[in-house]
Design an enzyme around this catalytic site. Structure first.
Site, PDB file in Angstrom:
ATOM      1  N   HIS A 132     -56.877  16.611 -11.815  1.00 43.38           N
ATOM      2  CA  HIS A 132     -56.405  15.631 -10.840  1.00 43.38           C
ATOM      3  C   HIS A 132     -54.973  15.935 -10.473  1.00 43.38           C
ATOM      4  O   HIS A 132     -54.236  16.574 -11.222  1.00 43.38           O
ATOM      5  CB  HIS A 132     -56.470  14.213 -11.417  1.00 43.38           C
ATOM      6  CG  HIS A 132     -57.856  13.706 -11.594  1.00 43.38           C
ATOM      7  ND1 HIS A 132     -58.633  13.278 -10.546  1.00 43.38           N
ATOM      8  CD2 HIS A 132     -58.613  13.548 -12.704  1.00 43.38           C
ATOM      9  CE1 HIS A 132     -59.814  12.883 -11.008  1.00 43.38           C
ATOM     10  NE2 HIS A 132     -59.817  13.049 -12.318  1.00 43.38           N
ATOM     11  N   HIS A 134     -60.766   8.611 -15.763  1.00 44.29           N
ATOM     12  CA  HIS A 134     -60.285   8.715 -17.137  1.00 44.29           C
ATOM     13  C   HIS A 134     -58.998   7.896 -17.297  1.00 44.29           C
ATOM     14  O   HIS A 134     -58.821   7.187 -18.289  1.00 44.29           O
ATOM     15  CB  HIS A 134     -60.002  10.178 -17.507  1.00 44.29           C
ATOM     16  CG  HIS A 134     -61.226  10.975 -17.776  1.00 44.29           C
ATOM     17  ND1 HIS A 134     -61.969  11.543 -16.786  1.00 44.29           N
ATOM     18  CD2 HIS A 134     -61.818  11.308 -18.941  1.00 44.29           C
ATOM     19  CE1 HIS A 134     -62.987  12.190 -17.324  1.00 44.29           C
ATOM     20  NE2 HIS A 134     -62.921  12.066 -18.643  1.00 44.29           N
TER      21      HIS A 134
END
Length: 117
Positions: free
Chosen positions: A76, A20
């Site tokens: 993350h 992303h």
């Protein structure tokens, strides 16, 4: 850090790098470059300098919100997002430095020439 969503296959979903972040940074930098390239040559495209700055601000907001959103949601860690940032910048730099040559090769005698035969 606490992950807000949790699925059975979470081990397969998240890892290094944050794709992303890679996508947000490379696309955001591309858009910022397009804005900067157009502004001096096509001032009628923007109603005012404030419009240009507002669009640039939205692009920066997009890049930072996607990157920090991955951290906030616990998808993350810093290393994943940092790696995505470096890779995203690398993809943009490759495009910025090499695209004119690649485009010329494709349109002259490269891929397009082979497909026309």
């Amino acid at each position: 850090m606490h992950q807000l969503t949790f699925s059975k296959s979470h081990q397969l979903e998240y890892g290094f790098p944050s794709t992303h972040t890679v996508n947000a940074v490379s696309i955001g930098l591309f858009l910022l470059a397009q804005i900067e390239q157009r502004w001096p040559y096509d001032p009628q495209h923007w109603a005012s300098n404030v419009d240009r700055l507002a669009v640039q601000g939205l692009v920066w907001l997009y890049m930072t919100s996607v990157s920090f959103g991955r951290l906030y949601c616990g998808m993350h860690g810093l290393v994943d997002v940092g790696g995505g940032l470096v890779i995203g910048i690398g993809i943009y730099e490759f495009w910025y430095r090499c695209w004119a040559s690649i485009d010329l090769w494709i349109l002259s005698n490269g891929l397009i020439g082979k497909w026309r035969r």
